[in-house]
Scaffold this motif. Sequence first.
Motif, short mmCIF file in Angstrom:
data_model
loop_
_atom_site.label_atom_id
_atom_site.label_comp_id
_atom_site.label_asym_id
_atom_site.label_seq_id
_atom_site.Cartn_x
_atom_site.Cartn_y
_atom_site.Cartn_z
N ILE A 129 1.13 -1.35 -0.15
CA ILE A 129 -0.15 -0.34 0.25
C ILE A 129 0.84 0.83 -0.06
O ILE A 129 1.76 1.27 0.83
N PRO A 130 0.89 1.83 -1.00
CA PRO A 130 1.65 2.77 -0.83
C PRO A 130 0.92 4.94 0.41
O PRO A 130 -0.42 4.34 0.23
N VAL A 131 1.88 5.08 0.70
CA VAL A 131 1.63 6.18 1.94
C VAL A 131 2.70 6.65 1.80
O VAL A 131 3.18 7.38 1.64
N VAL A 132 1.63 7.76 1.57
CA VAL A 132 2.45 9.31 1.41
C VAL A 132 1.82 10.48 2.57
O VAL A 132 0.71 10.33 3.49
N LEU A 133 2.90 10.75 3.26
CA LEU A 133 3.02 11.51 4.84
C LEU A 133 3.18 12.93 4.43
O LEU A 133 4.35 13.83 3.55
N GLY A 134 2.69 13.17 5.13
CA GLY A 134 2.68 15.02 5.18
C GLY A 134 2.50 15.90 6.08
O GLY A 134 1.47 14.90 7.44
N TYR A 135 2.23 16.81 6.68
CA TYR A 135 2.01 17.24 7.90
C TYR A 135 0.29 17.19 7.63
O TYR A 135 -0.29 17.79 6.61
N THR A 136 -0.14 17.72 9.33
CA THR A 136 -1.68 17.32 8.91
C THR A 136 -2.52 18.30 9.02
O THR A 136 -3.72 18.19 7.68
N LEU A 137 -2.51 19.78 8.72
CA LEU A 137 -2.45 20.49 7.95
C LEU A 137 -1.32 21.42 6.48
O LEU A 137 -0.10 21.93 7.13
N GLY A 138 -2.10 21.59 5.69
CA GLY A 138 -0.79 21.59 4.79
C GLY A 138 -1.01 20.84 3.96
O GLY A 138 -1.87 20.46 2.61
N LYS A 139 0.04 20.05 4.05
CA LYS A 139 0.76 19.32 3.27
C LYS A 139 0.01 17.74 2.73
O LYS A 139 -0.22 17.39 1.64
N GLY A 140 -0.50 17.37 4.25
CA GLY A 140 -1.41 16.70 4.13
C GLY A 140 -2.57 16.38 2.98
O GLY A 140 -2.67 15.60 2.13
N GLN A 141 -2.99 17.50 2.71
CA GLN A 141 -3.93 17.97 1.79
C GLN A 141 -4.01 18.44 0.57
O GLN A 141 -3.90 18.30 -0.51
N GLU A 142 -2.39 18.98 0.49
CA GLU A 142 -1.60 19.07 -1.13
C GLU A 142 -1.59 17.17 -1.21
O GLU A 142 -1.38 17.51 -2.58
N ALA A 143 -1.35 16.81 -0.74
CA ALA A 143 -1.11 15.25 -1.15
C ALA A 143 -1.86 14.81 -1.56
O ALA A 143 -1.88 13.84 -2.74
N LEU A 144 -2.95 14.99 -0.65
CA LEU A 144 -4.39 14.27 -1.28
C LEU A 144 -4.77 14.69 -2.63
O LEU A 144 -5.32 14.19 -3.34
N LYS A 145 -4.79 16.12 -2.82
CA LYS A 145 -5.07 16.36 -3.94
C LYS A 145 -4.16 16.26 -5.24
O LYS A 145 -4.73 15.92 -6.24
N TYR A 203 7.33 10.49 1.97
CA TYR A 203 7.32 11.33 2.55
C TYR A 203 8.09 13.01 1.97
O TYR A 203 9.18 12.80 1.67
N LEU A 204 7.13 13.72 2.30
CA LEU A 204 6.93 14.43 1.30
C LEU A 204 7.80 16.50 1.87
O LEU A 204 6.99 16.83 2.25
#
Length: 317
Positions: A160-176, A243-244
């Motif tokens: 399963i690919p897991v993209v890690l990002g900060y809860t606010l900001g990078k997390g939503q960017e990763a989702l986008k 991790y971005l």
Amino acid sequence: MIEYDGAIYVPGADLWLDARRVKDFSFVSHAHTDHSARHRRVLATPQTLALLEHRRGKTETVPARYGQPVTLNNHQVTLFPAGHILGSAQILIEGEQRLVYTGDFKLGAGFCAQPAQVKPCDTLVMECTFGLPQYVFPPKEQTMERLVNFIQKSLLEGRIPVVLGYTLGKGQEALKIVGDAGYEAIVYESIYQIAKIYEKLGVTFGRYEKYSGHGVEGKVVVAPTNMRRDQLRTDLGRFSTVYLTGWAMDSDRKFARGANLVLPMSDHADFNELVEYVQQANPRKIYTVHGFPQFAAHLKDLGFDAEHLPQGQLSLF
Ligand SMILES: [Zn+2]
């Protein structure tokens, strides 16, 4: 025009800028917790205020939309985009001179934030997180391609690919990014909650659901950076993480948090953008905060009057 005691104060407008200790009245540039406290009254964009309420609870607010001036005492105060996270703003304070405080910023188009603007000013107070020449990020397209390759390879290998990002900001960017690349996403709770606020504020994402313990096969998981690997193993079985972060430019991987792959993608300006910003704003005096003191020295070499403000140290001018 400004005073500094570990936080920046503009006496003319009676306004603190991103104070980290509780104040009567502070501008909050964006909703990352290292830029705010539970102030009595907060000046911020409506988006930042919505995110702050989620993170810190209700407070008295003075909303200011981008480009719509507010008068404080005899000073005119205008917020304008910073390109960092949704709602992030720089502030222009016009009194006897023009002062700009950038907060965290990034030039160029972000994924969820309006692109930053640069305004000419007399005094510039700027963040310089990546203010060393080694922090020059590759083109975004190149990083996106590496991310998509990582996702495809992981799925082919049955991980399963897991993209890690900060809860606010990078997390939503990763989702986008995951959605834009055509994948469905499964999102952990903390990032999911904020994604819902982003949606209310007008950001659109691809298909995604909250992590519920099943249905992750063939999808991409978006998880916060503080997620433990053993928790991911319990939840997902076989997985690999990416991790971005702008710190990916560091060769020692001390910021890698055990990720299988680290890709240089940041919501902060890189070294070249920091210099470009200064050249465009062309201020008479520059104060740097939030970063390497060497950046101020570099600006001096370029002929600017620059000084670094060390955080937490008492100095008044
Ligand atoms: Zn930030």
